[in-house]
Design a protein around this motif. Structure first.
Motif, PDB file in Angstrom:
ATOM      1  N   GLU A   1     -18.618   4.979   9.454  1.00  0.00           N
ATOM      2  CA  GLU A   1     -17.289   4.619   9.936  1.00  0.00           C
ATOM      3  C   GLU A   1     -16.621   3.628   8.991  1.00  0.00           C
ATOM      4  OE1 GLU A   1     -15.018   2.551  13.774  1.00  0.00           O
ATOM      5  OE2 GLU A   1     -17.200   2.816  13.822  1.00  0.00           O
TER       6      GLU A   1
ATOM      7  N   GLU B   1      -9.829   5.087   3.486  1.00  0.00           N
ATOM      8  CA  GLU B   1      -8.452   5.297   3.951  1.00  0.00           C
ATOM      9  C   GLU B   1      -7.496   4.246   3.392  1.00  0.00           C
ATOM     10  OE1 GLU B   1      -8.647   5.292   8.178  1.00  0.00           O
ATOM     11  OE2 GLU B   1      -9.639   7.250   8.315  1.00  0.00           O
TER      12      GLU B   1
ATOM     13  N   SER C   1     -15.477   5.294   5.764  1.00  0.00           N
ATOM     14  CA  SER C   1     -14.264   6.096   5.974  1.00  0.00           C
ATOM     15  C   SER C   1     -13.020   5.212   6.046  1.00  0.00           C
ATOM     16  CB  SER C   1     -14.391   6.919   7.253  1.00  0.00           C
ATOM     17  OG  SER C   1     -15.428   7.874   7.136  1.00  0.00           O
ATOM     18  N   ARG C   2     -13.139   4.082   6.723  1.00  0.00           N
ATOM     19  CA  ARG C   2     -11.974   3.216   6.881  1.00  0.00           C
ATOM     20  C   ARG C   2     -11.596   2.534   5.572  1.00  0.00           C
ATOM     21  NH1 ARG C   2     -12.086  -0.329  12.221  1.00  0.00           N
ATOM     22  NH2 ARG C   2     -10.112  -0.947  11.237  1.00  0.00           N
TER      23      ARG C   2
ATOM     24  N   ASP D   1     -12.473   8.439  -2.454  1.00  0.00           N
ATOM     25  CA  ASP D   1     -12.836   8.813  -1.091  1.00  0.00           C
ATOM     26  C   ASP D   1     -14.307   8.592  -0.742  1.00  0.00           C
ATOM     27  OD1 ASP D   1     -10.246   9.613  -0.579  1.00  0.00           O
ATOM     28  OD2 ASP D   1     -10.607  11.681  -1.202  1.00  0.00           O
ATOM     29  N   HIS D   2     -15.073   8.013  -1.647  1.00  0.00           N
ATOM     30  CA  HIS D   2     -16.506   7.846  -1.389  1.00  0.00           C
ATOM     31  C   HIS D   2     -16.900   6.399  -1.662  1.00  0.00           C
ATOM     32  CE1 HIS D   2     -16.984  12.196  -1.027  1.00  0.00           C
ATOM     33  NE2 HIS D   2     -16.145  12.270  -2.038  1.00  0.00           N
TER      34      HIS D   2
END
Length: 445
Positions: free
Chosen positions: A95, A102, A98-99, A109-110
């Motif tokens: 989680e 973002e 991912s945040r 993105d990783h």
């Protein structure tokens, strides 16, 4: 709410602890001991209230003693205190990754987690070397840093770092490392607010290094969007975009070290957004947990991540990591911290406050021995002329005077005073900090 220093038993013997990046003998002759903290203040063991002009060490962007973060850590400790990060995982790590992704520029993105900015820098450098290796370019082993840059204290980060005092005791460190020149020129940039107008052309130094070593030998360039630990050196306008153009031209990876600039310090989640540049990796730490738990990490572009995801599905793709990568307590702190940044709109708040903060700091330019001031975001560097005892003595005297006599905490780099208060700072508190720093500067004149 904590409004005074809690009771604390101060040890009689301070000899056992060898303190990091500290003049140990001077400290133990007049200790600067802290017992508590809340919002914009620290509390000393002798009961004084000291305004924090440094966000701890660039990390407590949401201020101190945030109940939301403390409660999240406590709940997590009661539920799951530790989980092995090798071959096992926890939902909070996914989680949080991912945040953070973002918040980052699209394409990064990783997230690979570690525990500090030093580990983040070494991780990014290793990923760069491994990426070229698996792509059949194993000759790309050279790493390029920048003079006056700081990338932590690991062997990799120290090698690409360019602060002389951090390097000179440790020999050759890593071989095959070179450095771009510093972007700072006082004659052309003195008393700049924000990014200096002069200096974009300094990025072309990379072309010289490419010609010297050969592009096919260079794996990565790592720079800070704002060199913080050396004394707050904002990069010139256009410099980072030019550096991106050159690295892309020659197939060199570009790493932004955002351990300091990440999470709102320059008015954006990451400075890459402020400058409109997409690097291949971004390192982060400090502000990700508001300093409440050790954590760092590397944001990685899809193209780099996906290059590793080949071969047998049950094979380890990257032989790297740490026992405490994505530690449950750090993940809990990180998630709670991101909630605060979002709910209180602290990044936007910093962006709006920047002009007033810059004006306030620049009011110090006529104080005795001030030879330059630089501001960017909620960050400032104030250069003082050395005194008769040599470089660094006046800065150290200011640190001591600020803490013991004027109840203000700041960072120093030689004779540079660095102001980097929590992003919750109000205009009145900015005024208070500047007033106290003015008195400190006069005291050490």
């Amino acid at each position: 709410m904590l409004d005074k220093s809690p009771a604390l038993n101060v040890p009689n013997d301070l000899a056992a602890f060898w303190m990091p990046f500290t003049a140990n003998r001077a400290f133990k002759s007049a200790p600067r001991l802290l017992a508590g903290a809340k919002d914009m203040h620290y509390f000393t063991t002798d009961g004084r209230k000291v305004i924090d002009g440094a966000a701890g060490m660039w990390c407590c962007n949401a201020g101190h003693g945030r109940d939301q973060i403390a409660s999240a850590i406590a709940r997590q400790a009661e539920t799951l205190d530790f989980a092995p990060p090798f071959q096992f995982g926890i939902p909070q790590a996914f989680e949080l990754a991912s945040r953070i992704a973002e918040l980052a520029p699209k394409g990064l993105d990783h997230v690979f987690f570690c525990n500090s900015g030093s580990e983040a820098a070494d991780t990014a450098l290793k990923i760069a070397l491994a990426y070229h290796q698996i792509n059949g370019h194993g000759d790309r082993i050279r790493l390029i840093g920048r003079e006056r840059g700081y990338h932590g204290v690991g062997f990799g980060g120290t090698s690409v770092g360019g602060i002389v005092s951090n390097r000179k005791m440790f020999g050759t460190l890593l071989t095959g490392v070179d450095h771009l020149q510093s972007t700072y020129n006082r004659d052309k940039q003195a008393f700049s607010k924000g990014e200096p107008e002069w200096g974009a052309e300094l990025a072309d130094e990379l072309e010289r290094l490419v010609n010297l070593h050969g592009a096919n030998t260079i794996a990565a360039v790592i720079v800070e969007p704002m060199a913080g630990s050396t004394g707050v050196l904002p990069t010139p306008k256009g410099y980072l975009k030019r550096l991106r153009e050159i690295t892309q031209k020659h197939g060199i990876l570009l790493i932004f070290d955002e351990v300091i600039t990440g999470f709102g310090r320059l008015g954006y989640a990451f400075a890459a957004e402020r400058y409109g540049v997409l690097p291949d990796m971004i390192t982060f730490a400090k502000g990700v947990t508001n300093g409440a738990a050790p954590m760092g990490g590397v944001l990685v572009r899809d193209t780099i991540h996906d290059a590793f995801m080949t071969g047998p599905a049950n094979a380890v793709e990257l032989f790297h990591g740490y026992t405490y990568s994505a530690h449950p307590l750090a993940c809990a702190a990180g998630l709670a911290t991101l909630d605060i940044y979002r709910d209180e709109k602290l990044f936007e708040r910093a962006k709006n406050l920047e002009p007033k903060f810059a004006d306030a700091v620049m009011s110090l330019r006529n104080e005795p021995n001030v030879v330059d001031i630089r501001t960017v975001g909620i960050t400032a560097g104030i250069d003082l002329a050395p005194n008769e005892n040599g470089p660094g003595d006046r800065g150290f005297a200011a640190l001591r005077s600020g803490f013991h006599d004027h109840d203000v905490m700041m960072r120093i780099a030689g004779d540079t005073l660095a102001l980097t208060p929590p992003l919750i700072v109000g205009e009145d508190q900015v005024g208070e900090i500047i007033d106290k720093v003015a008195r400190v500067i006069r005291a050490v004149a």
